[in-house]
Design a protein around this motif. Structure first.
Motif, PDB file in Angstrom:
ATOM      1  N   ALA A   1       2.082 -71.893 -59.138  1.00  0.00           N
ATOM      2  CA  ALA A   1       2.093 -72.169 -57.701  1.00  0.00           C
ATOM      3  C   ALA A   1       3.294 -73.009 -57.300  1.00  0.00           C
ATOM      4  N   ILE A   2       4.002 -72.557 -56.266  1.00  0.00           N
ATOM      5  CA  ILE A   2       5.023 -73.378 -55.630  1.00  0.00           C
ATOM      6  C   ILE A   2       4.349 -74.251 -54.573  1.00  0.00           C
ATOM      7  N   GLY A   3       5.031 -75.347 -54.176  1.00  0.00           N
ATOM      8  CA  GLY A   3       4.403 -76.305 -53.292  1.00  0.00           C
ATOM      9  C   GLY A   3       5.055 -76.426 -51.923  1.00  0.00           C
ATOM     10  N   VAL A   4       4.230 -76.712 -50.923  1.00  0.00           N
ATOM     11  CA  VAL A   4       4.721 -77.125 -49.614  1.00  0.00           C
ATOM     12  C   VAL A   4       4.194 -78.527 -49.348  1.00  0.00           C
ATOM     13  N   ARG A   5       5.018 -79.365 -48.729  1.00  0.00           N
ATOM     14  CA  ARG A   5       4.678 -80.764 -48.525  1.00  0.00           C
ATOM     15  C   ARG A   5       3.609 -80.919 -47.438  1.00  0.00           C
ATOM     16  N   ALA A   6       2.679 -81.839 -47.679  1.00  0.00           N
ATOM     17  CA  ALA A   6       1.631 -82.105 -46.694  1.00  0.00           C
ATOM     18  C   ALA A   6       2.169 -82.790 -45.447  1.00  0.00           C
ATOM     19  N   ASP A   7       3.366 -83.419 -45.541  1.00  0.00           N
ATOM     20  CA  ASP A   7       3.932 -84.113 -44.382  1.00  0.00           C
ATOM     21  C   ASP A   7       4.965 -83.265 -43.653  1.00  0.00           C
ATOM     22  N   SER A   8       4.938 -81.950 -43.866  1.00  0.00           N
ATOM     23  CA  SER A   8       5.880 -81.042 -43.219  1.00  0.00           C
ATOM     24  C   SER A   8       5.119 -79.919 -42.531  1.00  0.00           C
TER      25      SER A   8
ATOM     26  N   ASN B   1       5.009 -66.009 -56.934  1.00  0.00           N
ATOM     27  CA  ASN B   1       4.353 -67.320 -56.913  1.00  0.00           C
ATOM     28  C   ASN B   1       3.392 -67.402 -55.724  1.00  0.00           C
ATOM     29  N   ASP B   2       2.218 -67.965 -55.973  1.00  0.00           N
ATOM     30  CA  ASP B   2       1.340 -68.353 -54.882  1.00  0.00           C
ATOM     31  C   ASP B   2       1.784 -69.702 -54.337  1.00  0.00           C
ATOM     32  N   VAL B   3       1.213 -70.101 -53.204  1.00  0.00           N
ATOM     33  CA  VAL B   3       1.617 -71.338 -52.533  1.00  0.00           C
ATOM     34  C   VAL B   3       0.436 -72.306 -52.499  1.00  0.00           C
ATOM     35  N   THR B   4       0.739 -73.590 -52.781  1.00  0.00           N
ATOM     36  CA  THR B   4      -0.252 -74.637 -52.682  1.00  0.00           C
ATOM     37  C   THR B   4       0.353 -75.824 -51.948  1.00  0.00           C
ATOM     38  N   GLU B   5      -0.504 -76.710 -51.440  1.00  0.00           N
ATOM     39  CA  GLU B   5      -0.016 -77.917 -50.768  1.00  0.00           C
ATOM     40  C   GLU B   5       0.093 -79.059 -51.778  1.00  0.00           C
TER      41      GLU B   5
ATOM     42  N   PRO C   1      -0.661 -72.657 -47.632  1.00  0.00           N
ATOM     43  CA  PRO C   1      -1.364 -72.542 -48.910  1.00  0.00           C
ATOM     44  C   PRO C   1      -2.149 -71.230 -48.978  1.00  0.00           C
ATOM     45  N   GLY C   2      -2.054 -70.569 -50.119  1.00  0.00           N
ATOM     46  CA  GLY C   2      -2.701 -69.278 -50.301  1.00  0.00           C
ATOM     47  C   GLY C   2      -1.780 -68.096 -50.117  1.00  0.00           C
ATOM     48  N   ASP C   3      -0.602 -68.319 -49.504  1.00  0.00           N
ATOM     49  CA  ASP C   3       0.387 -67.247 -49.388  1.00  0.00           C
ATOM     50  C   ASP C   3       0.891 -66.853 -50.776  1.00  0.00           C
ATOM     51  N   THR C   4       1.451 -65.652 -50.868  1.00  0.00           N
ATOM     52  CA  THR C   4       2.106 -65.183 -52.087  1.00  0.00           C
ATOM     53  C   THR C   4       3.528 -64.774 -51.754  1.00  0.00           C
ATOM     54  N   VAL C   5       4.478 -65.269 -52.544  1.00  0.00           N
ATOM     55  CA  VAL C   5       5.889 -64.952 -52.340  1.00  0.00           C
ATOM     56  C   VAL C   5       6.384 -64.152 -53.535  1.00  0.00           C
ATOM     57  N   GLU C   6       6.992 -62.999 -53.265  1.00  0.00           N
ATOM     58  CA  GLU C   6       7.595 -62.184 -54.306  1.00  0.00           C
ATOM     59  C   GLU C   6       9.077 -62.007 -54.008  1.00  0.00           C
ATOM     60  N   ILE C   7       9.925 -62.372 -54.969  1.00  0.00           N
ATOM     61  CA  ILE C   7      11.373 -62.239 -54.839  1.00  0.00           C
ATOM     62  C   ILE C   7      11.852 -61.292 -55.932  1.00  0.00           C
TER      63      ILE C   7
END
Length: 287
Positions: free
Chosen positions: A130-137, A282-286, A266-272
């Motif tokens: 899982a890749i991450g996204v910031r909770a403060d963004s 990668n899936d996405v998590t916070e 969170p829960g998205d899936t990214v394919e490159i």
């Protein structure tokens, strides 16, 4: 030739030749990652491909479907660096998000490129992690990029990278760039390394698809031929006047930018996908 690594506890380096896999660790037990292979090639005075060709006679055949079903990071670079504003669309996106757009236009046209520190090993994940996204963004995006694999500053391969970024934080002030770029799970690399010998990195189609709850939110393609700076130029600036580590990856910038009303959740899936290398998922998590 492409190189994969199987997941722990039985971590092994696999060379893919056409559709057939070969277990290089079975031929040389101390070669468990692409970094090990690059180091051995450097010591022997040859290239990665030349060393692999010598090992293939002793390597055990493996099923690539099994390897690709559960890949690990093909290498764990000591540092990941990244270049910014290397495609016109990236320059336009950075201007759009920023209250100081002239900063990015100046870099796009300047002799010196933007090169910044991106991640340590603990902040970097591999395929299917899982890749991450910031909770403060509130505005976060993936950035699909061609990655240059370096061994003691020399180009030895190419991989796929995802430079996950907070456009909220970076847009507030360019001085916030480290916080927008460097945080837990902010970088992904993989699924393999394509050996550099005989490869033209500027003739590759790169595409990205983002899915959410079974719906495609983004699906676009571009070409690495649109890079406004050469890989050699980016490597030269990244390594000049610095003590570079044994293993590092330099991400070369993004040519695919979702519309400004899109943010990763969170829960998205990214394919490159990059032609000749593969697909990094990668899936996405916070975080």
């Amino acid at each position: 030739m492409r190189y994969y690594r199987t997941a722990a506890p039985d971590s092994r380096l696999i060379a893919r030749v056409d559709d057939q896999g070969y277990d290089l660790t079975a031929a040389r037990p101390d070669v468990e990652s692409f970094t090990d292979l690059a180091a051995a090639a450097s010591i022997s005075g040859g290239s990665v491909t030349e060393l692999t060709e010598r090992l293939l006679n002793e390597a055990e055949p493996v099923d690539m479907a099994t390897v690709e079903a559960n890949p690990a990071r093909p290498l764990v670079p000591e540092e990941v660096w990244a270049a910014g504003v290397t495609y016109q669309i990236s320059e336009e996106a950075r201007e759009e998000e920023s209250g100081k757009p002239e900063v990015y236009l100046d870099v796009y046209d300047a002799d010196r490129p933007e090169v910044f520190f991106k991640a340590t090993p603990s902040r970097t994940v591999g395929p299917d992690d899982a890749i991450g996204v910031r909770a403060d963004s509130a505005w976060d995006v993936p950035e699909p990029e061609l990655g240059i694999v370096l061994h003691h500053g020399e180009v030895v391969g190419y991989t796929i990278g995802n430079d996950v970024s907070s456009r909220t934080i970076e847009g507030e002030n360019p001085l916030y760039l480290p916080q927008a770029k460097v945080y837990d799970r902010s970088c992904s690399i993989g699924p393999c390394v394509l050996a550099a010998e005989g490869v033209d990195p500027l003739d590759r189609t790169i595409s990205m698809r983002i899915e959410r709850d079974g719906e495609t939110m983004y699906d676009e393609s571009a070409s690495t031929s649109d890079l406004v700076r050469t890989p050699e130029e980016l490597v030269e600036y990244c390594t000049r006047h610095d003590a570079v580590p044994e293993s590092m990856v330099l991400l070369t910038g993004t040519s695919l930018v979702p519309e400004s009303d899109f943010t990763l959740s969170p829960g998205d899936t990214v394919e490159i996908t990059i032609d000749g290398i593969g697909t990094l998922r990668n899936d996405v998590t916070e975080v």
